[in-house]
Design a protein around this motif. Structure first.
Motif, PDB file in Angstrom:
ATOM      1  N   THR A  45       2.521   1.617  -3.464  1.00  0.00           N
ATOM      2  CA  THR A  45       1.541   2.036  -4.474  1.00  0.00           C
ATOM      3  C   THR A  45       1.161   3.497  -4.278  1.00  0.00           C
ATOM      4  O   THR A  45       1.099   4.261  -5.249  1.00  0.00           O
ATOM      5  N   THR A  46       0.927   3.898  -3.033  1.00  0.00           N
ATOM      6  CA  THR A  46       0.561   5.289  -2.753  1.00  0.00           C
ATOM      7  C   THR A  46       1.689   6.227  -3.161  1.00  0.00           C
ATOM      8  O   THR A  46       1.455   7.270  -3.778  1.00  0.00           O
ATOM      9  N   SER A  91      -8.523   8.534  -1.578  1.00  0.00           N
ATOM     10  CA  SER A  91      -9.111   7.570  -2.525  1.00  0.00           C
ATOM     11  C   SER A  91      -8.400   6.221  -2.424  1.00  0.00           C
ATOM     12  O   SER A  91      -9.045   5.169  -2.519  1.00  0.00           O
ATOM     13  N   LEU A  92      -7.103   6.225  -2.189  1.00  0.00           N
ATOM     14  CA  LEU A  92      -6.378   4.962  -2.012  1.00  0.00           C
ATOM     15  C   LEU A  92      -6.745   4.311  -0.676  1.00  0.00           C
ATOM     16  O   LEU A  92      -6.820   3.086  -0.581  1.00  0.00           O
ATOM     17  N   SER A  93      -6.993   5.119   0.342  1.00  0.00           N
ATOM     18  CA  SER A  93      -7.470   4.576   1.629  1.00  0.00           C
ATOM     19  C   SER A  93      -8.782   3.831   1.421  1.00  0.00           C
ATOM     20  O   SER A  93      -8.968   2.723   1.931  1.00  0.00           O
ATOM     21  N   ASN A  94      -9.697   4.431   0.666  1.00  0.00           N
ATOM     22  CA  ASN A  94     -10.983   3.787   0.379  1.00  0.00           C
ATOM     23  C   ASN A  94     -10.797   2.518  -0.442  1.00  0.00           C
ATOM     24  O   ASN A  94     -11.437   1.504  -0.183  1.00  0.00           O
ATOM     25  N   HIS A  95      -9.916   2.583  -1.415  1.00  0.00           N
ATOM     26  CA  HIS A  95      -9.667   1.432  -2.280  1.00  0.00           C
ATOM     27  C   HIS A  95      -9.167   0.233  -1.472  1.00  0.00           C
ATOM     28  O   HIS A  95      -9.598  -0.899  -1.683  1.00  0.00           O
ATOM     29  N   TYR A  96      -8.235   0.469  -0.551  1.00  0.00           N
ATOM     30  CA  TYR A  96      -7.646  -0.613   0.237  1.00  0.00           C
ATOM     31  C   TYR A  96      -8.382  -0.877   1.557  1.00  0.00           C
ATOM     32  O   TYR A  96      -8.009  -1.777   2.295  1.00  0.00           O
ATOM     33  N   ASN A  97      -9.403  -0.071   1.867  1.00  0.00           N
ATOM     34  CA  ASN A  97     -10.139  -0.183   3.131  1.00  0.00           C
ATOM     35  C   ASN A  97      -9.218  -0.062   4.347  1.00  0.00           C
ATOM     36  O   ASN A  97      -9.256  -0.867   5.277  1.00  0.00           O
ATOM     37  N   ILE A 137       0.836  -1.208   0.000  1.00  0.00           N
ATOM     38  CA  ILE A 137       0.000   0.000   0.000  1.00  0.00           C
ATOM     39  C   ILE A 137       0.870   1.257   0.000  1.00  0.00           C
ATOM     40  O   ILE A 137       0.617   2.200  -0.755  1.00  0.00           O
TER      41      ILE A 137
END
Length: 196
Positions: free
Chosen positions: A50-51, A85-91, A47
């Protein structure tokens, strides 16, 4: 028809009289603690990587389109929404925090500051760590080290950070403390909280 019923009734009686309270309940095997930690460390690294790639590629594109000044404006408006948005994507909850924050939203909590202090005190051992937070959720921490590209906006004024770019930073971030870094310095940490 009556004969068939007679054969079925004894079987029904077996099911009705069986005491299931004495039967062992099959449970899923518990995940080994070391396996669980290893899984979260691996996911945290993925994560964070990727971020970083998403943020840095967008920043490089902004620089290519209009130099450091454009990149500063882009980052000011888009860095947090991209991270969210990445936080939401990875939960998960992804944060980049620093003891010298540019944006007050990147100020570390007490536990995050302790991790930063540990990394600052132990330069040779800046490995990612996993800690359970107050809510019991595993939180991944990893160092963010200043690279040469970072110094265009976070470096030493008059050396790697041009004075005109420093003026733009002061306009966008009046409370900025995120300058004066050299390549290899600890710029901050990734703080990635996994949700149970």
């Amino acid at each position: 028809m009556k004969t068939k019923l007679l054969y079925i009734l004894p079987f029904l009686g077996l099911f009705a009289c069986e005491d299931i309270s004495e039967q062992p309940i099959e449970k899923e095997p518990k995940e080994d603690v070391a396996q669980s930690e290893s899984k979260y460390l691996k996911e945290g690294k993925t994560i964070a990587k990727t971020t970083f790639k998403v943020l840095s590629s967008n920043l490089k594109n902004a620089m290519a389109e209009g130099g450091i000044e454009n990149a500063l404006s882009y980052c000011n408006v888009n860095a947090m929404p991209l991270t969210d948005s990445l936080s939401n994507h990875y939960n998960v909850s992804i944060k980049r925090v620093s003891d010298k924050a540019r944006n007050s939203l990147n100020t570390p909590t007490e536990s995050e500051q302790k991790i930063i202090d540990d990394y600052l005190a132990n330069i040779e051992n800046r490995k990612p760590v996993l800690v359970k937070n107050e809510e019991g959720n595993p939180t991944f921490y990893a160092p963010i080290v200043a690279k040469s590209l970072c110094l265009s906006c976070h470096g030493i004024v008059g050396e790697s950070l041009l004075p005109e770019n420093h003026e733009k930073i002061k306009l966008l971030y009046p409370e900025d403390k995120a300058i004066g870094y050299k390549e290899g310095d600890l710029r901050g940490i990734w703080s990635i909280e996994f949700k149970n």
